[in-house]
Design an enzyme around this catalytic site. Structure first.
Site, short mmCIF file in Angstrom:
data_model
loop_
_atom_site.label_atom_id
_atom_site.label_comp_id
_atom_site.label_asym_id
_atom_site.label_seq_id
_atom_site.Cartn_x
_atom_site.Cartn_y
_atom_site.Cartn_z
N ASN A 154 0.86 -1.18 0.00
CA ASN A 154 0.00 0.00 0.00
C ASN A 154 0.90 1.23 0.00
O ASN A 154 1.45 1.61 1.03
CB ASN A 154 -0.88 -0.06 1.26
CG ASN A 154 -1.84 1.12 1.36
OD1 ASN A 154 -1.82 2.03 0.53
ND2 ASN A 154 -2.66 1.11 2.39
N LYS A 211 3.28 0.83 3.10
CA LYS A 211 2.95 -0.18 4.12
C LYS A 211 2.96 -1.53 3.43
O LYS A 211 2.55 -1.64 2.27
CB LYS A 211 1.55 0.07 4.68
CG LYS A 211 1.46 1.29 5.58
CD LYS A 211 0.06 1.39 6.18
CE LYS A 211 -0.28 2.81 6.51
NZ LYS A 211 -1.68 3.15 6.52
N ARG A 228 -2.64 -2.05 -3.39
CA ARG A 228 -3.80 -1.17 -3.23
C ARG A 228 -3.62 -0.01 -4.20
O ARG A 228 -2.60 0.68 -4.17
CB ARG A 228 -3.86 -0.65 -1.80
CG ARG A 228 -5.04 0.27 -1.59
CD ARG A 228 -5.09 0.79 -0.17
NE ARG A 228 -6.24 1.68 -0.02
CZ ARG A 228 -6.46 2.41 1.06
NH1 ARG A 228 -5.64 2.35 2.08
NH2 ARG A 228 -7.52 3.20 1.12
N HIS A 243 -12.12 3.84 -0.14
CA HIS A 243 -12.16 2.92 1.00
C HIS A 243 -12.97 1.68 0.64
O HIS A 243 -13.49 0.98 1.50
CB HIS A 243 -12.84 3.54 2.25
CG HIS A 243 -12.07 4.61 2.93
ND1 HIS A 243 -12.69 5.73 3.45
CD2 HIS A 243 -10.76 4.72 3.21
CE1 HIS A 243 -11.77 6.50 4.01
NE2 HIS A 243 -10.58 5.92 3.88
N LEU A 249 -14.23 5.61 9.73
CA LEU A 249 -13.81 6.90 10.26
C LEU A 249 -12.35 6.84 10.70
O LEU A 249 -12.01 6.16 11.67
CB LEU A 249 -14.70 7.30 11.45
CG LEU A 249 -16.22 7.21 11.20
CD1 LEU A 249 -16.98 7.52 12.48
CD2 LEU A 249 -16.66 8.15 10.08
N ASN A 287 -8.25 8.96 9.46
CA ASN A 287 -7.73 10.23 8.95
C ASN A 287 -8.57 10.68 7.77
O ASN A 287 -8.94 11.85 7.64
CB ASN A 287 -6.28 10.08 8.50
CG ASN A 287 -5.34 10.13 9.67
OD1 ASN A 287 -5.53 10.92 10.59
ND2 ASN A 287 -4.33 9.28 9.66
N GLY A 288 -8.83 9.72 6.88
CA GLY A 288 -9.80 9.93 5.82
C GLY A 288 -11.05 9.17 6.25
O GLY A 288 -10.93 8.10 6.84
N ARG A 319 -9.14 17.23 5.43
CA ARG A 319 -9.95 17.51 4.23
C ARG A 319 -11.29 18.12 4.62
O ARG A 319 -11.90 17.68 5.59
CB ARG A 319 -10.21 16.24 3.43
CG ARG A 319 -8.97 15.66 2.82
CD ARG A 319 -9.25 14.34 2.13
NE ARG A 319 -8.19 13.38 2.43
CZ ARG A 319 -8.32 12.07 2.39
NH1 ARG A 319 -9.47 11.53 2.06
NH2 ARG A 319 -7.31 11.30 2.69
N ARG A 379 -7.44 12.30 18.92
CA ARG A 379 -7.07 12.18 20.34
C ARG A 379 -6.66 13.54 20.88
O ARG A 379 -7.07 13.94 21.98
CB ARG A 379 -5.93 11.17 20.52
CG ARG A 379 -6.39 9.74 20.36
CD ARG A 379 -5.25 8.82 20.08
NE ARG A 379 -4.70 9.08 18.74
CZ ARG A 379 -3.98 8.19 18.06
NH1 ARG A 379 -3.70 7.04 18.59
NH2 ARG A 379 -3.55 8.47 16.85
N GLU A 421 -13.33 2.53 15.46
CA GLU A 421 -13.00 1.37 16.30
C GLU A 421 -12.62 1.78 17.72
O GLU A 421 -12.85 1.03 18.67
CB GLU A 421 -11.82 0.60 15.66
CG GLU A 421 -12.19 -0.09 14.37
CD GLU A 421 -10.98 -0.61 13.60
OE1 GLU A 421 -9.95 -0.93 14.23
OE2 GLU A 421 -11.05 -0.68 12.36
N GLU A 473 -8.24 -4.29 5.49
CA GLU A 473 -8.10 -4.09 4.04
C GLU A 473 -7.04 -5.03 3.46
O GLU A 473 -7.18 -5.52 2.34
CB GLU A 473 -7.72 -2.63 3.77
CG GLU A 473 -8.89 -1.69 4.02
CD GLU A 473 -8.46 -0.25 4.25
OE1 GLU A 473 -7.87 0.02 5.31
OE2 GLU A 473 -8.73 0.59 3.39
P1 ADP Z 1 -5.96 6.17 8.06
O1 ADP Z 1 -7.07 6.88 7.37
O2 ADP Z 1 -4.65 6.89 7.97
O3 ADP Z 1 -5.89 4.68 7.80
P2 ADP Z 1 -6.78 5.33 10.72
O4 ADP Z 1 -7.98 4.58 10.32
O5 ADP Z 1 -5.60 4.59 11.23
O6 ADP Z 1 -6.33 6.35 9.60
O7 ADP Z 1 -7.24 6.38 11.84
C1 ADP Z 1 -6.31 7.26 12.39
C2 ADP Z 1 -7.04 8.24 13.28
O8 ADP Z 1 -7.76 7.51 14.30
C3 ADP Z 1 -6.06 9.12 14.05
O9 ADP Z 1 -5.84 10.31 13.38
C4 ADP Z 1 -6.79 9.36 15.35
O10 ADP Z 1 -7.37 10.64 15.26
C5 ADP Z 1 -7.88 8.34 15.42
N1 ADP Z 1 -7.81 7.54 16.66
C6 ADP Z 1 -7.10 6.42 16.89
N2 ADP Z 1 -7.29 6.00 18.17
C7 ADP Z 1 -8.13 6.88 18.75
C8 ADP Z 1 -8.72 7.00 20.04
N3 ADP Z 1 -8.48 6.15 20.99
N4 ADP Z 1 -9.53 8.05 20.24
C9 ADP Z 1 -9.79 8.95 19.29
N5 ADP Z 1 -9.27 8.87 18.06
C10 ADP Z 1 -8.46 7.87 17.79
#
Ligand code: ADP
Length: 399
Positions: A7, A14, A91, A180, A209, A211-212, A241, A285, A334, A385
């Site tokens: 990816n 990755k 990917r 996605h 939900l 980063n994207g 975004r 966070r 999650e 994924e």
């Molecule tokens: P990507 O789109 O890069 O694959 P991920 O699905 O890994 O992103 O999600 C990353 C985001 O998840 C981080 O930016 C963070 O804001 C959020 N995140 C991860 N753990 C927590 C948590 N315990 N509480 C709130 N947000 C979290």
């Protein structure tokens, strides 16, 4: 059978090597800061200490070379030779309306990925570099592309068309594609198993939900609508975004900030979303913590995020005859009980009743967090994924 999953992002790569006999992960890793000072590879094997390489990696081919070296390394490796790898799954973000499903890499496939760089300027060039690096470094192995858009191909025209001059759609293939897809597909298949239903009878709204972020309205097991558009910019408020916005904002910015359309696009993709509103961080966070300490802009950014998700859930429920479950996945879906609570509270009149006791403190496991007896289930379901990419790759190279 061993499948390597790749990816490539604009400056990252990755990877995951999977044993498809039992779908277990042999090793995984990440290369960061490709082409930037401070390139770093972290190679992870369960039960062993991480192996880290910090050396200049000027492009994805350099990065791929280090990945292959790590895989066969005497001390840190997991295979005796690269011959043990049966196929490589990549990917890929965008193949327009030409590559609509997973397929073996050919010269035509590569040309199509190049053609759609216009809709994936950050990802498609990186995806292509990853494919070409693998072709050069491990000759003769089948490479397969798994498209982020593929699962959304079932959307009806009334949902994928933009209400612009039809000639422009025909000329440029400007339409909603959705992204996605591999994650939404994994969740659809997994939820059918969990709910013990035939996929063709499954009705869910999946909220990916991270980063994207994107939502998919999955009706009878197929995507009926999704929130991302011709690019991953449309839809929800995301880390950096903007999501949905009046297009006039773009022309206004170009005229009043004296920037090019390209710069306006960068602005909406990289400096907007919860980062742009909070002026603090794109990480949820950080924002939850700042809001707890009284930071109002962080609070506003989170409210805008959760309310946008809520509005899309409503829009998708209106398009479904009945709904089995709302599903939460991705880093935020999650892990963040707070975001889940704020998205789902207030939807009780629609049959969505979150059980706070089941929700609070629950992270990354498959569980129904709706109140007992509620009309609609609410599931947390960790996405995978890489597994979907490996499965598609296995299927295609086995033909
Ligand atoms: P990507 O789109 O890069 O694959 P991920 O699905 O890994 O992103 O999600 C990353 C985001 O998840 C981080 O930016 C963070 O804001 C959020 N995140 C991860 N753990 C927590 C948590 N315990 N509480 C709130 N947000 C979290």
């Amino acid at each position: 059978m061993k499948i390597l999953v790749i990816n490539c992002g604009s400056s990252s790569l990755k990877y995951q090597l999977m044993n498809m006999d039992d779908e277990s992960v042999i090793c995984k890793g990440l290369v960061e800061r490709i082409g930037i000072e401070g390139s770093k590879l972290t190679h992870k094997v369960e039960g062993r200490e991480n192996f880290v390489v910090e050396e200049a990696m000027k492009n994805h081919k350099d990065a791929m070379k280090h990945v292959f070296d790590a895989l066969v390394s005497k001390e840190h490796g997991v295979v005796a030779s690269l011959d043990e790898i049966d196929g490589i799954g990549h990917r890929v973000l965008h193949g327009g309306d030409i590559i609509t499903d997973s397929t073996l890499v050919t010269e035509d496939v590569k040309k199509t990925i190049e053609k759609f760089i216009c809709f994936g300027p950050l990802h498609n060039p990186a995806n292509l570099m990853g494919i070409e690096a693998c072709e050069e470094l491990v000759k003769g192995k089948p490479n397969v592309v798994v498209m982020d858009t593929a699962f959304h191909q079932t959307m009806p025209a009334k949902n994928y068309m933009y209400a612009i001059d039809y000639d422009l759609y025909e000329k440029y293939r400007l339409r909603k594609y959705g992204f996605h897809g591999t994650s939404h597909k994994y969740i659809a298949h997994r939820m059918a198993e969990i709910l013990n239903k035939d996929l063709s009878e499954l009705n869910i709204i999946n909220c990916h939900l991270g980063n994207g972020s994107s939502l998919a309205c999955i009706k009878n097991g197929k995507v009926y609508d999704t929130s991302m558009g011709v690019t991953p910019l449309e839809g929800l408020v995301m880390g950096t975004r903007s999501g949905d916005i009046d297009p006039t904002v773009v022309t206004f910015l170009c005229e009043n900030e004296n920037i090019t359309p390209h710069e306006a696009n960068q602005w909406l993709n990289k400096k907007s979303g919860v980062l742009g509103v909070s002026k603090l961080s794109s990480d949820f966070r950080d924002l939850e913590e700042a809001r707890d300490k009284g930071n109002e802009k962080a609070g506003l950014a989170l409210d805008m995020f959760t309310n946008r998700v809520k509005k899309y859930i409503g829009a998708y429920m209106a398009q479904m005859p009945e709904l089995d479950a709302i599903v939460m996945t991705g880093g935020i879906g999650e892990n963040s009980d707070t975001m889940r609570r704020e998205i789902l509270h207030g939807l009780e009149h629609l049959g969505i009743e979150l059980d706070d006791k089941k929700n609070d403190g629950t992270r990354a496991k498959e569980v129904n967090i709706a109140k007992d007896g509620a009309k609609i289930k609410i599931y947390i379901c960790p996405t995978n994924e890489e597994l979907m990419i490996a499965r598609d790759t296995k299927e295609i190279i086995s033909k």
